[in-house]
Design an enzyme around this catalytic site. Structure first.
Site, mmCIF file in Angstrom:
data_model
loop_
_atom_site.group_PDB
_atom_site.id
_atom_site.type_symbol
_atom_site.label_atom_id
_atom_site.label_comp_id
_atom_site.label_asym_id
_atom_site.label_seq_id
_atom_site.Cartn_x
_atom_site.Cartn_y
_atom_site.Cartn_z
ATOM 1 N N ASP A 7 34.930 -41.201 -27.475
ATOM 2 C CA ASP A 7 36.249 -40.638 -27.780
ATOM 3 C C ASP A 7 36.913 -40.329 -26.432
ATOM 4 O O ASP A 7 36.418 -40.740 -25.364
ATOM 5 C CB ASP A 7 36.142 -39.423 -28.713
ATOM 6 C CG ASP A 7 35.545 -38.188 -28.043
ATOM 7 O OD1 ASP A 7 35.107 -38.277 -26.875
ATOM 8 O OD2 ASP A 7 35.509 -37.132 -28.697
ATOM 9 N N CYS A 64 30.857 -38.551 -26.158
ATOM 10 C CA CYS A 64 31.979 -37.650 -26.430
ATOM 11 C C CYS A 64 31.856 -36.497 -25.432
ATOM 12 O O CYS A 64 31.089 -36.596 -24.465
ATOM 13 C CB CYS A 64 32.022 -37.199 -27.887
ATOM 14 S SG CYS A 64 30.573 -36.318 -28.479
ATOM 15 N N THR A 66 30.461 -33.594 -25.664
ATOM 16 C CA THR A 66 29.103 -33.027 -25.642
ATOM 17 C C THR A 66 28.001 -34.022 -26.009
ATOM 18 O O THR A 66 26.826 -33.740 -25.788
ATOM 19 C CB THR A 66 29.007 -31.878 -26.671
ATOM 20 O OG1 THR A 66 29.341 -32.437 -27.955
ATOM 21 C CG2 THR A 66 29.959 -30.754 -26.337
ATOM 22 N N HIS A 97 8.746 -42.145 -28.093
ATOM 23 C CA HIS A 97 8.241 -41.528 -29.319
ATOM 24 C C HIS A 97 9.151 -41.735 -30.532
ATOM 25 O O HIS A 97 8.660 -41.799 -31.650
ATOM 26 C CB HIS A 97 8.060 -40.016 -29.124
ATOM 27 C CG HIS A 97 6.884 -39.680 -28.252
ATOM 28 N ND1 HIS A 97 6.445 -38.391 -28.065
ATOM 29 C CD2 HIS A 97 6.047 -40.469 -27.511
ATOM 30 C CE1 HIS A 97 5.393 -38.397 -27.259
ATOM 31 N NE2 HIS A 97 5.141 -39.649 -26.888
ATOM 32 N N HIS A 132 3.262 -42.667 -33.535
ATOM 33 C CA HIS A 132 4.709 -42.443 -33.614
ATOM 34 C C HIS A 132 5.351 -43.349 -34.662
ATOM 35 O O HIS A 132 6.354 -42.981 -35.268
ATOM 36 C CB HIS A 132 5.350 -42.635 -32.239
ATOM 37 C CG HIS A 132 4.767 -41.686 -31.244
ATOM 38 N ND1 HIS A 132 4.951 -40.327 -31.336
ATOM 39 C CD2 HIS A 132 3.933 -41.893 -30.198
ATOM 40 C CE1 HIS A 132 4.279 -39.731 -30.367
ATOM 41 N NE2 HIS A 132 3.647 -40.666 -29.663
HETATM 42 C C1 RB5 Z 1 36.625 -33.347 -28.640
HETATM 43 O O1 RB5 Z 1 37.372 -32.297 -28.220
HETATM 44 C C2 RB5 Z 1 35.169 -32.943 -28.801
HETATM 45 O O2 RB5 Z 1 35.049 -32.120 -29.919
HETATM 46 C C3 RB5 Z 1 34.313 -34.176 -28.921
HETATM 47 O O3 RB5 Z 1 34.460 -34.947 -27.773
HETATM 48 C C4 RB5 Z 1 32.840 -33.960 -29.106
HETATM 49 O O4 RB5 Z 1 32.269 -33.273 -28.043
HETATM 50 C C5 RB5 Z 1 32.406 -33.470 -30.396
HETATM 51 O O5 RB5 Z 1 31.223 -33.185 -30.656
#
Ligand code: RB5
Length: 148
Positions: A7, A64, A66, A97, A132
């Site tokens: 994203d 993304c 995170t 694993h 595994h």
């Molecule tokens: C976008 O702001 C953020 O929520 C997305 O990139 C992601 O980290 C969601 O888990």
């Protein structure tokens, strides 16, 4: 063949990873996004997951802010084992694993160099099988019970 997608929160890192893959001669299919303009990560995660699930591509990379949202979506797909990796050790065990087939990365937490080290480890590590595999079979049973 590798499926890659991000994203807006992972766009810059996606472009850096593409450069690395090109340099190393890996083929990839880019499922977007194409800029830092805001997009909804489930749309991108869905396309990459479908591509891996149908074996159009061998494995996927999702980025993304995170790595979490992408991994949550990807793990809704039968046969997808998506792991958010923050370092080389988690990447190693995700392959060794868990035989993970999608690598989720954080565009915010990782430097390009960190991400490349994680990816390098991921690419170099084979699934260990043995006990595994039994655990993966158990996951498959859970999928059969809980997913259409
Ligand atoms: C976008 O702001 C953020 O929520 C997305 O990139 C992601 O980290 C969601 O888990």
């Amino acid at each position: 063949m590798i499926a890659i997608g991000s994203d807006h929160g992972g766009f810059k890192l996606k472009e850096e990873i593409k450069k690395y893959l090109e340099e190393k001669g890996f083929e990839f299919k880019d499922f977007g996004t194409v800029s830092e303009e805001r997009v909804d990560y489930p749309e991108i995660a869905k396309e990459v997951s479908k591509s891996v699930q149908t074996k159009e591509t061998e494995f996927g990379i999702l980025i993304c802010k995170t790595g979490l949202g992408m991994s949550i979506v990807a793990n809704k797909f039968k046969g997808i084992r998506c792991a958010v990796c923050h370092n080389e050790n988690t990447a190693k065990y995700a392959r060794l694993h868990n035989n993970a087939n999608i690598l989720a990365l954080s565009g915010e937490e990782l430097t390009t160099n960190d991400a490349i080290c994680i990816l390098r480890m991921w690419l170099a590590t084979e699934f260990e099988g043995g006990r595994h595999q039994n655990r993966l079979n158990m996951i498959e049973e859970i999928e059969k019970e809980n997913m259409k």
